[in-house]
Scaffold this active site. Structure first.
Site, PDB file in Angstrom:
ATOM      1  N   ASN A   4       9.912  28.638  36.606  1.00  0.00           N
ATOM      2  CA  ASN A   4      10.669  29.852  36.919  1.00  0.00           C
ATOM      3  C   ASN A   4      10.863  30.687  35.655  1.00  0.00           C
ATOM      4  OD1 ASN A   4      12.340  31.337  38.864  1.00  0.00           O
ATOM      5  ND2 ASN A   4      14.076  30.720  37.582  1.00  0.00           N
ATOM      6  N   HIS A  12      14.734  40.120  37.651  1.00  0.00           N
ATOM      7  CA  HIS A  12      15.918  40.851  37.187  1.00  0.00           C
ATOM      8  C   HIS A  12      15.418  42.214  36.721  1.00  0.00           C
ATOM      9  CE1 HIS A  12      18.655  37.525  37.541  1.00  0.00           C
ATOM     10  NE2 HIS A  12      17.842  36.752  36.841  1.00  0.00           N
TER      11      HIS A  12
HETATM   12  O1  G3I Z   1      31.937  26.854  32.009  1.00  0.00           O
HETATM   13  C1  G3I Z   1      32.886  27.874  31.706  1.00  0.00           C
HETATM   14  C2  G3I Z   1      34.194  27.543  32.305  1.00  0.00           C
HETATM   15  O2  G3I Z   1      34.672  26.361  31.714  1.00  0.00           O
HETATM   16  C3  G3I Z   1      35.145  28.709  32.101  1.00  0.00           C
HETATM   17  O3  G3I Z   1      36.320  28.459  32.814  1.00  0.00           O
HETATM   18  C4  G3I Z   1      34.538  29.994  32.610  1.00  0.00           C
HETATM   19  C5  G3I Z   1      35.411  31.190  32.322  1.00  0.00           C
HETATM   20  O4  G3I Z   1      34.669  32.384  32.323  1.00  0.00           O
HETATM   21  O5  G3I Z   1      33.303  30.191  31.975  1.00  0.00           O
HETATM   22  C6  G3I Z   1      32.414  29.169  32.308  1.00  0.00           C
HETATM   23  O6  G3I Z   1      31.132  29.401  31.826  1.00  0.00           O
HETATM   24  C7  G3I Z   1      30.413  30.440  32.442  1.00  0.00           C
HETATM   25  C8  G3I Z   1      29.272  29.840  33.251  1.00  0.00           C
HETATM   26  O7  G3I Z   1      28.416  30.847  33.727  1.00  0.00           O
HETATM   27  C9  G3I Z   1      29.749  29.007  34.440  1.00  0.00           C
HETATM   28  O8  G3I Z   1      30.494  29.783  35.296  1.00  0.00           O
HETATM   29  C10 G3I Z   1      29.906  31.326  31.345  1.00  0.00           C
HETATM   30  O9  G3I Z   1      30.963  32.018  30.746  1.00  0.00           O
HETATM   31  C11 G3I Z   1      28.918  32.295  31.865  1.00  0.00           C
HETATM   32  O10 G3I Z   1      28.324  32.974  30.793  1.00  0.00           O
HETATM   33  C12 G3I Z   1      27.847  31.562  32.671  1.00  0.00           C
HETATM   34  O11 G3I Z   1      26.900  32.524  33.078  1.00  0.00           O
HETATM   35  C13 G3I Z   1      25.805  32.108  33.855  1.00  0.00           C
HETATM   36  C14 G3I Z   1      24.530  32.285  33.066  1.00  0.00           C
HETATM   37  O12 G3I Z   1      23.409  31.978  33.889  1.00  0.00           O
HETATM   38  C15 G3I Z   1      24.487  31.381  31.848  1.00  0.00           C
HETATM   39  O13 G3I Z   1      23.270  31.513  31.171  1.00  0.00           O
HETATM   40  C16 G3I Z   1      25.772  32.997  35.091  1.00  0.00           C
HETATM   41  O14 G3I Z   1      26.908  32.697  35.896  1.00  0.00           O
HETATM   42  C17 G3I Z   1      24.487  32.779  35.871  1.00  0.00           C
HETATM   43  O15 G3I Z   1      24.376  33.762  36.850  1.00  0.00           O
HETATM   44  C18 G3I Z   1      23.284  32.886  34.950  1.00  0.00           C
HETATM   45  O16 G3I Z   1      22.136  32.597  35.692  1.00  0.00           O
HETATM   46  C19 G3I Z   1      20.872  32.715  35.007  1.00  0.00           C
HETATM   47  C20 G3I Z   1      19.927  31.743  35.655  1.00  0.00           C
HETATM   48  O17 G3I Z   1      20.467  30.450  35.639  1.00  0.00           O
HETATM   49  C21 G3I Z   1      18.561  31.754  34.952  1.00  0.00           C
HETATM   50  N1  G3I Z   1      18.027  33.090  34.896  1.00  0.00           N
HETATM   51  C22 G3I Z   1      18.901  34.112  34.366  1.00  0.00           C
HETATM   52  C23 G3I Z   1      20.245  34.111  35.128  1.00  0.00           C
HETATM   53  C24 G3I Z   1      21.111  35.219  34.632  1.00  0.00           C
HETATM   54  O18 G3I Z   1      21.481  35.018  33.305  1.00  0.00           O
END
Ligand code: G3I
Length: 352
Positions: free
Chosen positions: A197, A233
């Site tokens: 992916n 995206h």
């Molecule tokens: O784990 C912490 C949690 O402990 C805390 O309470 C919370 C408060 O904001 O944050 C949590 O971490 C977040 C995590 O998602 C889990 O919810 C991070 O801040 C946040 O940055 C993280 O973002 C995710 C991101 O991947 C990380 O790389 C997004 O939700 C998610 O949509 C995104 O998905 C990725 C795909 O897996 C791969 N392709 C790109 C896509 C978009 O970036």
């Protein structure tokens, strides 16, 4: 390539009285998609399943779901050897209750690794790191055996210049970590479709070509790879896409393709013209998928703008999903729905 005529037509619509604004049909996306043999999906924030409006839409509209974060390594093994499958199991149960298939996301990535692994990795030998990776893949795939339709086995393995991404896996294990990951996943669940992916492969270019060459080699070597996921995206500022052309090249290798994380961001507040461009880009990516028989699913990344990952990662941008903050369908939803209704793609050639 963006269908410029369609864009011009839609752009024209925006200057018409509101009465000509496109209307959503009452039929859910999953129902419309059935006649083409396509699954339509969404990335789910498992915490939001307790919101009944969110859960209802997720169940009604989609025939496949992807855990947005719940199957990532940092979530499922926060402490070494101590698994927490609770959030992921909740989504799998939800999917089974609503006749949905699950895209497992993901097994190997450079991001969202558990802290214990990031801390330990520099002092591990290649054999030790390889054993940890094999155990992770085997344990996670085994936990869900028979319940996952497609796994994103390796996520975002290439960088933007078309080189294998410099990460802990490549540094210690070399490029073979990718083929090994597919073999280990296949051993744990031979019936799951195994995907590579990535983002940024929707347009023909350095990254897209390098990734294609790599996949071609994997296929020639008999590595058990079943498909390539196009994250998709997209950005209203950059409407070029060659999705149908690139997907067709992979299909000719005898593997499936899927649109795995579709969204279209724009600068906020999103202008009328950008909304029109977003609509056109959603429609075009759907049409590309429908034009390729081996395109087995079209998944949106996040249900609504409130839940979208975009504003956190791209400050000043957003509006990237099909639903607004109140879970009302936007014109982008209607555009996607209408493109979907045109149909064509038939059932994929292989049953796996
Ligand atoms: O784990 C912490 C949690 O402990 C805390 O309470 C919370 C408060 O904001 O944050 C949590 O971490 C977040 C995590 O998602 C889990 O919810 C991070 O801040 C946040 O940055 C993280 O973002 C995710 C991101 O991947 C990380 O790389 C997004 O939700 C998610 O949509 C995104 O998905 C990725 C795909 O897996 C791969 N392709 C790109 C896509 C978009 O970036």
């Amino acid at each position: 390539m963006l269908a410029v005529a369609a864009l011009a037509g839609l752009a024209g619509c925006t200057s018409q009285p509101a009465a000509t604004a496109p209307q959503a049909s009452a039929a859910p996306l999953r129902t419309i998609a059935e006649k083409s043999g396509l699954r339509v999906g969404v990335a789910v924030d498992t915490d939001r399943l307790s919101d009944s409006a969110y859960a209802k839409l997720t169940a009604q509209q989609f025939s496949t779901v992807t855990p947005e974060n719940a199957m990532k390594w940092e979530v499922v093994e926060p402490k070494q050897g101590q698994y927490d499958w609770s959030a992921a199991d909740k989504l799998v149960d939800f999917a089974q209750a609503h006749g949905q298939l699950v895209r497992g996301h993901n097994l190997v990535w450079y991001s969202q690794l558990p802290q214990w692994l990031t801390d330990e990795a520099p002092s591990l030998t290649a054999d030790q790191l390889s054993a940890i990776l094999q155990k992770h893949i085997t344990d996670e795939v085994t936990h869900f055996t028979g319940k996952i339709w497609q796994w994103d086995v390796v996520n975002e393995a290439f960088d933007d210049s078309g080189n294998l991404r410099d990460n802990i896996w490549i540094e210690k294990l070399g490029p073979d970590y990718i083929a090994d990951a597919f073999r280990w996943a296949h051993a744990a669940d031979p019936d799951a479709k195994l995907f590579l992916n990535d983002y940024g492969i929707e347009t023909d270019g350095l990254k897209s070509q390098a990734e294609y060459d790599f996949v071609k080699q994997l296929v020639a070597q008999g590595v058990p790879i079943d498909g390539v996921g196009f994250e998709t995206h997209l950005d209203a500022d950059d409407p070029e896409q060659d999705l149908q052309t690139v997907m067709t090249q992979y299909a000719k290798l005898g593997i499936d393709v899927a649109i795995t994380e579709a969204d279209v961001k724009a600068r906020t507040p999103v202008s009328k013209i950008d909304k029109t461009i977003q609509s056109s880009m959603f429609a075009d990516s759907m049409s590309a998928c429908l034009a390729v028989k081996q395109c087995i699913s079209y998944t949106l990344w996040d249900l609504d703008d409130k839940d979208s990952w975009i504003p956190q990662y791209f400050p000043g941008e957003g509006g990237a999903t099909l639903y607004d903050d109140e879970l009302k369908p936007k014109p982008q939803y209607v555009a996607l729905q209408q493109a979907l209704a045109k149909g064509v793609k038939t059932a994929p050639p292989r049953s796996k």
